[in-house]
Design a protein around this motif. Structure first.
Motif, PDB file in Angstrom:
ATOM      1  N   CYS A 298      98.665 175.836  90.509  1.00  0.00           N
ATOM      2  CA  CYS A 298      98.187 176.978  91.379  1.00  0.00           C
ATOM      3  C   CYS A 298      97.415 178.166  90.641  1.00  0.00           C
ATOM      4  O   CYS A 298      96.365 178.637  91.235  1.00  0.00           O
TER       5      CYS A 298
ATOM      6  N   CYS B 184      93.286 178.986  91.216  1.00  0.00           N
ATOM      7  CA  CYS B 184      93.206 180.278  92.154  1.00  0.00           C
ATOM      8  C   CYS B 184      91.861 181.125  91.618  1.00  0.00           C
ATOM      9  O   CYS B 184      92.069 181.276  90.309  1.00  0.00           O
TER      10      CYS B 184
ATOM     11  N   ILE C 250      97.620 184.491  91.038  1.00  0.00           N
ATOM     12  CA  ILE C 250      99.034 183.946  91.015  1.00  0.00           C
ATOM     13  C   ILE C 250      99.485 184.120  89.652  1.00  0.00           C
ATOM     14  O   ILE C 250      98.776 183.605  88.901  1.00  0.00           O
TER      15      ILE C 250
ATOM     16  N   CYS D  12      95.167 177.128  96.353  1.00  0.00           N
ATOM     17  CA  CYS D  12      96.654 176.880  95.730  1.00  0.00           C
ATOM     18  C   CYS D  12      97.541 176.023  96.693  1.00  0.00           C
ATOM     19  O   CYS D  12      98.014 175.210  96.108  1.00  0.00           O
TER      20      CYS D  12
ATOM     21  N   CYS E 230      98.955 172.608  94.975  1.00  0.00           N
ATOM     22  CA  CYS E 230     100.360 172.592  94.655  1.00  0.00           C
ATOM     23  C   CYS E 230     101.126 171.004  94.825  1.00  0.00           C
ATOM     24  O   CYS E 230     101.034 170.640  95.914  1.00  0.00           O
TER      25      CYS E 230
END
Ligand code: SF4
Ligand code: SF4
Length: 277
Positions: free
Chosen positions: A222, A226, A231, A251, A255
């Protein structure tokens, strides 16, 4: 005659003490700010403690003394904040952000493993005391509903999957569930927030995988995905920086365990991004 004298003496003493008490009460009387009563009148009277003060009168006193902002009552919301501002002779609160409770764990019955079967008191705090609870993840929701029991507004129930569910229309943001939860699974977030990391586990990735199918494994995909550097990984757990996030949803897509979710299946850049902090 003896009785009459005794009655007169007692009566005299009573009158004397009465006068003395009245004078003392007047001399030592503490002047109360008249705004306190007015603020108490406009507060909802829930006495839920969500403001952090002992009941509505405690908050009213703090506001009158300038120790708490006029928007401190989560139950009253914007309307009550405006009335209190008027009493205090202040400008009305410009932006009132309504907060609601959110559940930051996806470890339901299907996803989270158990270490043992627990048959003690059906209360999360009690279960936690028994070897950190029956779940393999010592960060995850215990599922005995202490948060539900603590909610004074009937805004929570236990879902069939073993995780609590919040009725956001009824939630006042009082925070009683947040205080009641021994795992810190309940958090208060702005109601408009849509992107959340639904995990609180700080365990290493391999241990998370053994305990839960939807836990954050700290892989950092993630973070790489981004475009806004919004993050960070802290203690093996993804954390979104709300001030940088524009809710692009990249993200969420990347994931691998799907612990980052976009609420209500929505995916808009305009939506606010929030973290399980
Ligand atoms: S769900 Fe939590 S924050 Fe919302 S009203 Fe109930 S106890 Fe308060
Ligand atoms: S959120 Fe917390 S209090 Fe509520 S059921 Fe889960 S562990 Fe218990």
């Amino acid at each position: 005659m003896v009785y009459l004298k005794a009655i007169l003496a007692l009566g005299g003493l009573g009158a004397l003490f009465g006068v003395a008490l009245a004078l003392a009460a007047k001399k030592f009387a503490v002047e109360q700010d008249p705004r306190i009563e007015k603020i108490i009148e406009v507060l909802p009277g829930a006495n839920c403690g969500g403001c952090g003060y002992p009941g509505c009168s405690g908050l009213a006193e703090a506001i009158a003394k300038g120790l708490a902002p006029t928007s401190s009552c989560p139950v009253g919301g914007a309307a009550v904040a405006a009335k209190i501002s008027a009493i205090m002779g202040q400008e009305p609160v410009k932006e009132y952000v309504r907060k609601v409770a959110r559940v930051m764990c996806g470890g339901d019955r299907a996803n989270a493993s158990l270490r043992f079967l627990y048959s003690g008191i059906q209360d999360c705090r009690a279960a936690e005391l028994v070897s950190n609870g029956p779940k393999a993840c010592v960060y995850g929701c215990l599922g005995f509903g202490s948060c539900v029991a603590a909610c004074p507004f009937d805004a929570m129930k236990m879902g069939e999957n073993g995780l609590p569910v919040v009725d956001e229309a009824k939630c006042t943001g009082c925070g009683r569930c947040v205080i009641a939860c021994p795992r810190h699974i309940m958090v208060l977030l702005p109601e408009k927030s849509r992107v959340e990391v639904r995990c609180k586990s700080e365990a290493r990735g391999a241990d998370v995988r053994k305990a839960c199918k939807v836990g954050c494994i700290g892989c950092g995909l993630c973070v790489k995905a981004c475009p806004n550097s919004a993050i960070v990984l802290e203690n093996n757990l993804a954390r979104i920086l709300p001030e940088k996030c524009d809710a692009c949803g990249l993200c969420v897509e990347k994931c691998p365990t799907k612990c980052i979710v976009m609420r209500d299946g929505e995916n808009s850049r305009a939506m606010e991004c929030v973290v399980a902090s």
